[in-house]
Write a protein that holds these residues in place. Structure first.
Motif, short mmCIF file in Angstrom:
data_model
loop_
_atom_site.label_atom_id
_atom_site.label_comp_id
_atom_site.label_asym_id
_atom_site.label_seq_id
_atom_site.Cartn_x
_atom_site.Cartn_y
_atom_site.Cartn_z
N VAL A 180 6.84 -25.57 -21.16
CA VAL A 180 8.10 -24.94 -20.78
C VAL A 180 7.76 -23.61 -20.12
N MET A 181 8.23 -23.41 -18.87
CA MET A 181 7.88 -22.20 -18.11
C MET A 181 9.14 -21.45 -17.71
N ASN A 182 8.94 -20.15 -17.44
CA ASN A 182 10.05 -19.32 -16.99
C ASN A 182 10.12 -19.20 -15.47
N ASP A 183 9.11 -19.73 -14.79
CA ASP A 183 9.05 -19.67 -13.33
C ASP A 183 9.39 -21.05 -12.77
N LYS A 184 10.49 -21.15 -12.02
CA LYS A 184 10.95 -22.44 -11.53
C LYS A 184 10.01 -23.03 -10.48
N ILE A 185 9.40 -22.18 -9.65
CA ILE A 185 8.49 -22.67 -8.62
C ILE A 185 7.24 -23.28 -9.26
N VAL A 186 6.67 -22.55 -10.21
CA VAL A 186 5.47 -23.05 -10.90
C VAL A 186 5.82 -24.29 -11.72
N SER A 187 6.99 -24.27 -12.33
CA SER A 187 7.41 -25.41 -13.15
C SER A 187 7.55 -26.67 -12.30
N LEU A 244 -4.84 -27.63 -24.09
CA LEU A 244 -3.70 -27.45 -23.20
C LEU A 244 -3.66 -26.06 -22.57
N ASP A 245 -3.96 -25.02 -23.34
CA ASP A 245 -3.97 -23.67 -22.76
C ASP A 245 -5.05 -23.54 -21.68
N ARG A 246 -6.19 -24.14 -21.90
CA ARG A 246 -7.26 -24.08 -20.90
C ARG A 246 -6.89 -24.87 -19.65
N ILE A 247 -6.23 -26.01 -19.83
CA ILE A 247 -5.77 -26.77 -18.68
C ILE A 247 -4.74 -25.98 -17.89
N MET A 248 -3.82 -25.33 -18.58
CA MET A 248 -2.80 -24.54 -17.90
C MET A 248 -3.44 -23.37 -17.15
N THR A 287 1.32 -15.62 -8.21
CA THR A 287 0.72 -14.94 -9.36
C THR A 287 0.36 -15.95 -10.44
N THR A 288 -0.61 -15.58 -11.24
CA THR A 288 -0.97 -16.41 -12.40
C THR A 288 -0.33 -15.90 -13.68
N ASP A 289 0.40 -14.80 -13.57
CA ASP A 289 1.07 -14.21 -14.74
C ASP A 289 2.38 -14.96 -14.98
N VAL A 290 2.28 -16.12 -15.58
CA VAL A 290 3.44 -16.98 -15.82
C VAL A 290 3.56 -17.21 -17.32
N GLU A 291 4.73 -16.95 -17.84
CA GLU A 291 4.97 -17.20 -19.26
C GLU A 291 5.28 -18.69 -19.47
N TYR A 292 4.63 -19.25 -20.48
CA TYR A 292 4.85 -20.66 -20.77
C TYR A 292 4.71 -20.89 -22.27
N ASP A 293 5.27 -21.99 -22.71
CA ASP A 293 5.17 -22.40 -24.11
C ASP A 293 5.09 -23.91 -24.14
#
Length: 480
Positions: free
Chosen positions: A87-94, A366-370, A385-391
């Protein structure tokens, strides 16, 4: 010896006896513990010499033992389910992530969630799973020029041992820096057990940043993983032998032998036939045969054995416990459980699954893959940017009694013991997506002139929100 010295000596003996009596029974070295061999070697000294044997036996059990195979499947279905989703907060990256997860398999067979299942199965069966990052060209047409290749742990060249000039070292195919950090793996170009003619098997150095060696680390300094069935391999094999011997015995018990006493060699009781010059007779079911005077027939009926069920259940409980699942999950036998007992067993099992998910799989895999996905996408100019919040959202656990569990969930929400988003994530859903779907559905029902199934007064989420709004209005009126 003076009187004072004797008193001191007696006191010393008493102290020694007292300490001896209070020592650990597990450290005793008497007759009871003569056959107990406990080495003080490191984890690697215990694992590495026998690792290939453990892996091969574990795979054989999964292939041919239905209980071992079921245990591995139960672990995978509860750990991974239909996939642990991001689950990400960035729609483009998502949006880019959703496209990439469908084509991330280097073999072209699974999506990311299928690879998660395969990783879990391999780690449980073989002790560990290797995930190698494969970089691609932009011309390959992938959303992000990166793919994942899953390898069995056999690909590590365990015969590679060397002391390096930089004071680092290579131990069993894993290269370490002078401070003990993993810097590379020496991997074969193909599986050493593959049957390919005229192909030279050789190992090459692969940076540790491009390989994930996933296993459950149980001791500090442990380099390799052990199959989850290792503690119960002998028990499983003994149970297989016992079941086979029981089958042979039961077959013998079902046989009835007849002995005929007669002076007439040509006398026949049943249907006679000749096979390889051997005389064989068969008695038909329900047949009545009258014997001549002086003839006698006796039957040998083997006695039936008992106690098989108790021993088998005891061994199956031990196997399930060692494999990390419940007896009911592994065997499908729910005859001895009720709601309370199966719920208690499920709670403990869920805790172990959640521990594996959040302490092992998610941070190690999973964190390493992300992170690798974000770095590769950024390097390719696909994101800013690579500064993307995700869960991560793990698969939901089905309730034992839905009515009671839903009521308990509602009470926790009402008392503020958990948030609505937390409850939704525990059910395996994305809270943001669920809100959008609920909003869209209400509008569809309203446009169609149909009453929505969930009324406002029935929705604890909405009623709590309305109550809070009303409290705010009342508070504002009081202040005025």
């Amino acid at each position: 010896m003076s009187k004072l010295e004797k008193v001191r000596a007696d006191m010393g003996k008493r102290v020694i006896n007292l300490v001896t009596k209070r020592s650990y029974d597990g450290a005793r070295t008497d007759r009871r513990s003569n056959g107990w061999v406990a080495a003080g070697s490191s984890a690697n000294s215990e694992i590495l010499p026998q690792l290939s044997i453990l892996r091969n036996r574990s795979r054989e059990l999964v292939r041919n033992n239905p209980y071992a195979s079921k245990a591995i499947r139960v672990l995978s279905s509860n750990r991974i389910g239909t996939g642990i989703m991001a689950v990400m907060n960035d729609k483009i990256v998502s949006a880019l992530w959703k496209k990439w997860v469908k084509v991330c398999d280097a073999d072209g067979q699974y999506d990311l969630y299928g690879l998660q299942k395969l990783t879990s199965n391999t780690e449980s069966e073989s002790g560990e799973c290797l995930i190698r990052f494969r970089y691609r060209k932009m011309s390959d047409g992938l959303p992000v020029p990166l793919q994942l290749q899953l390898l069995e742990p056999d690909f590590i060249d365990t015969n590679k041992n060397e002391v390096l000039k930089n004071k680092g070292w290579i131990q069993n195919g894993i290269e370490f820096s002078p401070i003990g950090e993993r810097v590379a793996y020496w991997l074969f170009n193909q599986h050493p057990g593959e049957n390919i003619i005229n192909t030279t098997i050789k190992s090459s150095r692969v940076s540790a940043g491009d390989v994930i060696a996933f296993f459950d680390k149980t001791r500090p300094g442990q380099m390799r993983g052990v199959p989850i069935l290792a503690p119960v391999m002998m028990t499983s094999n003994d149970l297989n032998d016992y079941m086979e011997a029981t089958l042979v015995r039961k077959t013998a018990e079902a046989c009835i032998s007849a002995f005929v006493e007669t002076d007439d060699e040509d006398r026949s009781i049943g249907d006679e036939s000749q096979q390889d010059q051997m005389r064989i007779e068969e008695l038909a079911p329900g047949m009545v045969q009258y014997l001549s005077k002086g003839e006698k027939m006796t039957f040998a009926n083997p006695s039936a054995s008992t106690g098989d069920v108790g021993y088998t259940n005891d061994r199956l409980h031990a196997i399930a416990s060692g494999a990390g699942v419940t007896y009911e999950q592994m065997t499908g036998d729910f005859s001895q459980v009720n709601y309370s007992s199966i719920r208690a067993g499920s709670i403990d099992f869920r805790k172990e699954v959640e521990q594996w998910q959040w302490l092992n799989f998610i941070p190690s895999v999973l964190d390493r893959i992300m992170e690798k996905f974000l770095d590769t996408a950024f390097a390719a100019g696909l994101i800013q940017t690579t500064d993307v919040e995700y869960d991560w959202t793990t698969p939901r656990f089905d309730w034992v009694d839905p009515l009671k569990d839903v009521q308990g969930e509602e009470l926790e929400l009402t008392m503020g013991l958990k948030t609505w988003s937390e409850a939704v994530r525990a059910r395996g859903f994305n809270p943001d997506l669920l809100l959008e779907e609920l909003k869209a559905e209400r509008e569809k029902f309203k446009a169609a002139g149909i009453e929505y199934p969930v009324k406002k007064e029935q929705s604890g989420f909405q009623s709590n929100t309305e109550d809070q709004n009303q409290q705010n209005v009342n508070q504002k009126d009081n202040q005025e």
